[in-house]
Design a protein around this motif. Structure first.
Motif, PDB file in Angstrom:
ATOM      1  N   ASP A  52       0.854  -1.179   0.000  1.00 13.48           N
ATOM      2  CA  ASP A  52       0.000   0.000   0.000  1.00 13.48           C
ATOM      3  C   ASP A  52       0.892   1.233   0.000  1.00 13.48           C
ATOM      4  O   ASP A  52       1.961   1.242   0.623  1.00 13.48           O
ATOM      5  CB  ASP A  52      -0.892  -0.015   1.246  1.00 13.48           C
ATOM      6  CG  ASP A  52      -1.858   1.152   1.288  1.00 13.48           C
ATOM      7  OD1 ASP A  52      -2.089   1.780   0.238  1.00 13.48           O
ATOM      8  OD2 ASP A  52      -2.386   1.441   2.373  1.00 13.48           O
ATOM      9  N   GLN A  84      -4.949   4.684  -3.223  1.00 13.68           N
ATOM     10  CA  GLN A  84      -6.218   5.365  -3.474  1.00 13.68           C
ATOM     11  C   GLN A  84      -6.030   6.449  -4.521  1.00 13.68           C
ATOM     12  O   GLN A  84      -6.943   6.771  -5.266  1.00 13.68           O
ATOM     13  CB  GLN A  84      -6.733   6.010  -2.175  1.00 13.68           C
ATOM     14  CG  GLN A  84      -7.150   5.029  -1.096  1.00 13.68           C
ATOM     15  CD  GLN A  84      -8.511   4.400  -1.353  1.00 13.68           C
ATOM     16  OE1 GLN A  84      -9.082   4.582  -2.416  1.00 13.68           O
ATOM     17  NE2 GLN A  84      -9.001   3.651  -0.394  1.00 13.68           N
ATOM     18  N   TYR A  85      -4.830   7.029  -4.550  1.00 13.61           N
ATOM     19  CA  TYR A  85      -4.528   8.133  -5.453  1.00 13.61           C
ATOM     20  C   TYR A  85      -3.183   7.861  -6.134  1.00 13.61           C
ATOM     21  O   TYR A  85      -2.441   6.972  -5.738  1.00 13.61           O
ATOM     22  CB  TYR A  85      -4.448   9.459  -4.689  1.00 13.61           C
ATOM     23  CG  TYR A  85      -5.618   9.698  -3.781  1.00 13.61           C
ATOM     24  CD1 TYR A  85      -6.836  10.161  -4.280  1.00 13.61           C
ATOM     25  CD2 TYR A  85      -5.525   9.445  -2.416  1.00 13.61           C
ATOM     26  CE1 TYR A  85      -7.917  10.365  -3.443  1.00 13.61           C
ATOM     27  CE2 TYR A  85      -6.600   9.648  -1.566  1.00 13.61           C
ATOM     28  CZ  TYR A  85      -7.808  10.112  -2.089  1.00 13.61           C
ATOM     29  OH  TYR A  85      -8.883  10.300  -1.260  1.00 13.61           O
ATOM     30  N   LYS A 107      -6.733   1.208  -5.791  1.00 11.60           N
ATOM     31  CA  LYS A 107      -7.260   0.171  -4.901  1.00 11.60           C
ATOM     32  C   LYS A 107      -8.584  -0.435  -5.351  1.00 11.60           C
ATOM     33  O   LYS A 107      -8.905  -1.550  -4.973  1.00 11.60           O
ATOM     34  CB  LYS A 107      -7.395   0.712  -3.479  1.00 11.60           C
ATOM     35  CG  LYS A 107      -6.084   0.693  -2.712  1.00 11.60           C
ATOM     36  CD  LYS A 107      -6.310   0.977  -1.238  1.00 11.60           C
ATOM     37  CE  LYS A 107      -5.037   0.782  -0.451  1.00 11.60           C
ATOM     38  NZ  LYS A 107      -5.231   1.049   0.984  1.00 11.60           N
ATOM     39  N   ASP A 108      -9.347   0.299  -6.140  1.00 11.08           N
ATOM     40  CA  ASP A 108     -10.614  -0.288  -6.560  1.00 11.08           C
ATOM     41  C   ASP A 108     -10.404  -1.487  -7.472  1.00 11.08           C
ATOM     42  O   ASP A 108     -11.298  -2.301  -7.661  1.00 11.08           O
ATOM     43  CB  ASP A 108     -11.513   0.747  -7.230  1.00 11.08           C
ATOM     44  CG  ASP A 108     -10.923   1.330  -8.510  1.00 11.08           C
ATOM     45  OD1 ASP A 108      -9.776   0.982  -8.844  1.00 11.08           O
ATOM     46  OD2 ASP A 108     -11.619   2.127  -9.151  1.00 11.08           O
TER      47      ASP A 108
END
Length: 227
Positions: A52, A84-85, A107-108
């Protein structure tokens, strides 16, 4: 494959572990903070690391900085970064060390099981898996700085798909053209970028992707060429 995971969100971390083990992989270590990553990699020497971007203690870019450091210490270690970004600065630094065995997904994509597992297998085999949004963000942020001249709109489109890790057949399918047409565009890209001939130590496809990401802009042409 043997995998090290770094993710501070317990629910997501445990979900990834369950997903990976269910699909026949072994998670040899899981980390919840940035400082834990390198020691875990040194101890377990995994086949791939899934990191992450934002990890404790500051929740900024510890995971991505750990990925950059890991590629310095373990140049052949495949790494899949989740975020996330798009963290543009470190993403460019990570790719600058060589695009082989590198993945950067938002992450999606983890929720899209087949895409996530396919990306993991691709980078473990030495390929590249870049989220289309990651490529777009890197290009758009650098567009005003150092424009890349000479590529036609179609060549830019083909090269962007190469940066996502797509093979010629997949690019042809998306563009609804023949593989021969795709190969022609790729040869044009190689020529315009002035890349050295292919050899055991030179991978022109990787060099082209790195040059494109480093330059980062749409080509300045007035008349788009047809396929």
């Amino acid at each position: 494959m043997r995998i090290v995971i770094a993710e501070d969100n317990t629910l997501l971390r445990e979900g990834m572990i369950l997903l990976l083990t269910t699909n026949g992989h072994e998670v040899v270590a899981s980390c919840a903070a940035g400082p834990e990553v390198l020691p875990a990699l040194r101890q377990h020497r995994p086949d791939v690391a899934v990191l992450d971007v934002r990890l404790p203690p500051t929740f900024r870019d510890e995971g991505l900085r750990a990925a950059v450091a890991a590629r310095v210490e373990f140049p052949e270690l495949p790494i899949l970064v989740l975020s996330q970004y798009v963290e543009q600065a470190y993403a460019s630094e990570l790719l600058a060390g060589g695009a082989h065995g590198i993945g950067y997904l938002l992450k999606d994509r983890v929720g899209r099981v087949e895409q996530f597992l396919e990306a993991l297998e691709r980078i473990t085999a030495g390929g590249t898996a870049l989220d289309p949004e990651v490529v777009t963000e890197i290009l758009s942020r650098k567009a005003a700085a150092r424009p890349l001249q000479g590529l036609t709109p179609r060549e830019q489109e083909v090269l962007a798909m190469m940066a996502q890790g797509l093979a010629n057949g997949a690019i042809a399918e998306r563009l609804v053209v023949t593989e021969r047409a795709v190969s022609k565009h790729i040869r044009g890209v190689f020529d315009k970028l002035g890349l050295p001939p292919e050899s055991s130590s030179v991978h022109r496809r990787v060099l082209a992707v790195l040059a494109y990401l480093d330059a980062g802009t749409a080509p300045q042409t007035q008349h788009p060429q047809k396929t």
